[in-house]
Design an enzyme around this catalytic site. Structure first.
Site, PDB file in Angstrom:
ATOM      1  N   VAL A  15       0.848  -1.202   0.000  1.00 14.05           N
ATOM      2  CA  VAL A  15       0.000   0.000   0.000  1.00 14.05           C
ATOM      3  C   VAL A  15       0.880   1.247   0.000  1.00 14.05           C
ATOM      4  O   VAL A  15       0.602   2.225  -0.713  1.00 14.05           O
ATOM      5  CB  VAL A  15      -0.954  -0.006   1.218  1.00 14.05           C
ATOM      6  CG1 VAL A  15      -1.744   1.288   1.295  1.00 14.05           C
ATOM      7  CG2 VAL A  15      -1.895  -1.206   1.144  1.00 14.05           C
ATOM      8  N   SER A  40      14.132  -1.384   7.484  1.00 15.10           N
ATOM      9  CA  SER A  40      14.356  -0.441   6.372  1.00 15.10           C
ATOM     10  C   SER A  40      14.943   0.876   6.839  1.00 15.10           C
ATOM     11  O   SER A  40      15.501   1.627   6.029  1.00 15.10           O
ATOM     12  CB  SER A  40      13.015  -0.143   5.668  1.00 15.10           C
ATOM     13  OG  SER A  40      12.405  -1.325   5.237  1.00 15.10           O
ATOM     14  N   CYS A 162     -10.418  -3.400   2.372  1.00 15.89           N
ATOM     15  CA  CYS A 162     -10.167  -3.129   0.947  1.00 15.89           C
ATOM     16  C   CYS A 162     -11.204  -3.671  -0.039  1.00 15.89           C
ATOM     17  O   CYS A 162     -11.104  -3.428  -1.242  1.00 15.89           O
ATOM     18  CB  CYS A 162      -8.789  -3.648   0.567  1.00 15.89           C
ATOM     19  SG  CYS A 162      -8.520  -5.377   0.945  1.00 15.89           S
ATOM     20  N   GLN A 190     -11.103 -12.068  -3.819  1.00 17.36           N
ATOM     21  CA  GLN A 190     -10.138 -11.010  -3.510  1.00 17.36           C
ATOM     22  C   GLN A 190      -8.725 -11.376  -3.975  1.00 17.36           C
ATOM     23  O   GLN A 190      -8.248 -12.495  -3.743  1.00 17.36           O
ATOM     24  CB  GLN A 190     -10.172 -10.733  -2.003  1.00 17.36           C
ATOM     25  CG  GLN A 190     -11.576 -10.388  -1.529  1.00 17.36           C
ATOM     26  CD  GLN A 190     -11.685  -9.917  -0.088  1.00 17.36           C
ATOM     27  OE1 GLN A 190     -12.777  -9.931   0.466  1.00 17.36           O
ATOM     28  NE2 GLN A 190     -10.601  -9.503   0.525  1.00 17.36           N
ATOM     29  N   SER A 193      -2.792  -9.283  -3.752  1.00 12.89           N
ATOM     30  CA  SER A 193      -2.135  -8.064  -3.244  1.00 12.89           C
ATOM     31  C   SER A 193      -2.834  -7.552  -1.993  1.00 12.89           C
ATOM     32  O   SER A 193      -2.251  -6.786  -1.231  1.00 12.89           O
ATOM     33  CB  SER A 193      -2.105  -6.969  -4.310  1.00 12.89           C
ATOM     34  OG  SER A 193      -3.416  -6.611  -4.677  1.00 12.89           O
ATOM     35  N   GLY A 194      -4.056  -7.997  -1.763  1.00  9.62           N
ATOM     36  CA  GLY A 194      -4.789  -7.622  -0.554  1.00  9.62           C
ATOM     37  C   GLY A 194      -4.111  -8.124   0.709  1.00  9.62           C
ATOM     38  O   GLY A 194      -4.369  -7.632   1.807  1.00  9.62           O
ATOM     39  N   HIS A 257     -10.667  -6.587  -6.392  1.00  9.73           N
ATOM     40  CA  HIS A 257     -11.578  -7.377  -5.565  1.00  9.73           C
ATOM     41  C   HIS A 257     -12.972  -7.332  -6.197  1.00  9.73           C
ATOM     42  O   HIS A 257     -13.541  -6.253  -6.406  1.00  9.73           O
ATOM     43  CB  HIS A 257     -11.649  -6.809  -4.143  1.00  9.73           C
ATOM     44  CG  HIS A 257     -10.412  -7.064  -3.310  1.00  9.73           C
ATOM     45  ND1 HIS A 257      -9.337  -7.804  -3.742  1.00  9.73           N
ATOM     46  CD2 HIS A 257     -10.121  -6.690  -2.037  1.00  9.73           C
ATOM     47  CE1 HIS A 257      -8.413  -7.854  -2.772  1.00  9.73           C
ATOM     48  NE2 HIS A 257      -8.863  -7.192  -1.741  1.00  9.73           N
TER      49      HIS A 257
END
Ligand code: NAP
Length: 366
Positions: A15, A40, A162, A190, A193-194, A257
């Site tokens: 996201v 990170s 989502c 769905q 990537s969800g 989705h």
């Protein structure tokens, strides 16, 4: 007009990457602050996402060279706030519920508004769950939230799960046109990537369908009631209708989705032609005020009997439109249809940006 500097928490994830690219040329907002996990932190953004960038579009050059901060360290964002590099943050963190909830509250308490994609605060009674077209009036609770918690500039708003906008937007159009909806049965398919990156293992998804997504059916059945709810006694009281039964499935698609929906109306039942007219003319506050991220037409109806299809329709109007087809009578309820929307755009980063535009329009972001 100078742009408002914004920060993204969870900027390296699925996201977060969408936020970065959707904000590349945004006329109101400029990404100046990025944060993620301690893994990170300390790297340049381009180093932190090297080898795991998921999108065909890339990030703006100035974003690639921003140093990633540790999202758990609120003092870094406060320092950026003081240097006018971060007026508010989008939260796209994937952490435990309690950790996310406490961290988002710490940002708000430190004076930094939080526009969240995480589910942690969706059930907090004074936190609005916003779909900019559907319940923009729920921003009215923000001053009550701030007063109750002693927050001056900071506040928290969230967006729903989502897949929900896929059917909430068409349902809202019908409710607004005066048709009471009593019952809904929805079956979702769905995309992977969800589940974020790396998400569901490929050997579990390829050539397969998984008939379970943890917590998703409960969210699909309850979140619409908060979105349709009313502000009373400084809290959002859930609506009692419609009654929803949801089955949520994971399917081997990258994005998009889909929801197959059956609806039962109250006594006043619209015809198929009336419903199509309502959807074609539906506009919300984002369209009426030309918000940059708003789709021109939030609901696009396709007459072909084999649409919508994720690969062909998910990017309609920047990935912000809901595409519907196959509207027909239902043998058990009154009508049924199939709807589709892009989960990481309309269902996540694009929806979050539209909420930020709504908040700026209403004077909550300066
Ligand atoms: P993701 O790809 O797993 O990304 C998670 C992000 O959170 C990464 O930036 C990661 O940083 C950061 N993070 C993880 N653990 C952390 C920690 N302990 N401290 C600080 N940062 C940490 O997940 P996603 O799919 O982007 O989802 C992000 C949020 O949006 C989740 O709450 C999710 O439920 C919600 N959401 C997702 C979708 C969707 O379609 N994917 C839609 C709506 C809402 P590193 O890269 O450094 O690990």
């Amino acid at each position: 007009m100078s742009k408002i500097p914004v920060g993204i928490l969870g900027a390296t994830g699925m996201v977060g990457q969408q936020y970065i690219t959707l904000l590349n040329d945004h006329p109101w907002f400029d990404v100046r602050y990025v944060a993620a996990s301690p893994r990170s932190a300390g790297k340049k953004y381009e180093e932190a996402v090297a080898g795991r960038w998921q999108l065909s579009k890339t990030y703006a050059p100035h974003v690639g060279s921003i140093k990633v901060e540790d999202a758990n360290d609120v003092s870094c964002a406060v320092s950026a706030f003081k240097k006018k590099k971060c007026a508010f943050v989008f939260s796209a963190l994937e952490m435990g519920k309690d950790e996310t909830s406490a961290l988002e509250e710490a940002y708000a308490a430190a004076g930094i508004p939080v526009i969240s994609n995480a589910s942690a605060h969706r059930w907090t009674p004074d936190v609005p769950v916003l779909i900019a077209e559907v319940n923009p009036h729920h921003t009215d609770i923000i001053p009550m939230q701030q007063k109750k918690r002693g927050w001056k500039n900071g506040f928290i708003v969230v967006k729903p799960n989502c897949s929900i906008q896929t059917y909430m937007i068409p349902l809202h159009a019908l409710v607004q046109a005066g048709f009471l909806i009593k019952k809904i049965i929805v079956t979702t398919m769905q995309a992977v990537s969800g589940a974020g990156y790396p998400g569901v293992p490929s050997l579990d998804t390829i050539d397969n369908l998984i008939p379970y997504i943890g917590g998703e059916e409960e969210k699909s059945e309850m979140e619409p009631l908060k979105i349709f709810g009313t502000i009373l006694n400084e809290e959002i009281q859930n609506a009692v209708m419609p009654k929803i039964s949801a089955c949520c499935n994971r399917v081997p698609l990258t994005d998009g989705h889909t929801a197959c929906v059956s609806l039962a109306f109250g006594l006043k039942k619209p015809s198929i032609e009336e419903i199509k007219k309502v959807w074609a003319s539906y506009k919300g506050l984002p369209q009426e005020n030309n918000f940059p991220m708003a789709p021109k037409q939030p609901i696009v109806y396709r007459e072909e009997n084999n649409r919508p299809q994720p690969r062909k329709d998910r990017d309609t109007d920047k990935g912000m439109a809901v595409v519907i087809g196959r509207l027909r009578p239902c043998n058990v309820f009154d009508i049924r249809f199939t709807a589709l929307s892009h989960n990481t755009v309309r269902g996540a980063a694009g929806g979050g940006i539209l909420n930020a535009e709504l908040l700026k329009f209403k004077g909550f972001l300066r």
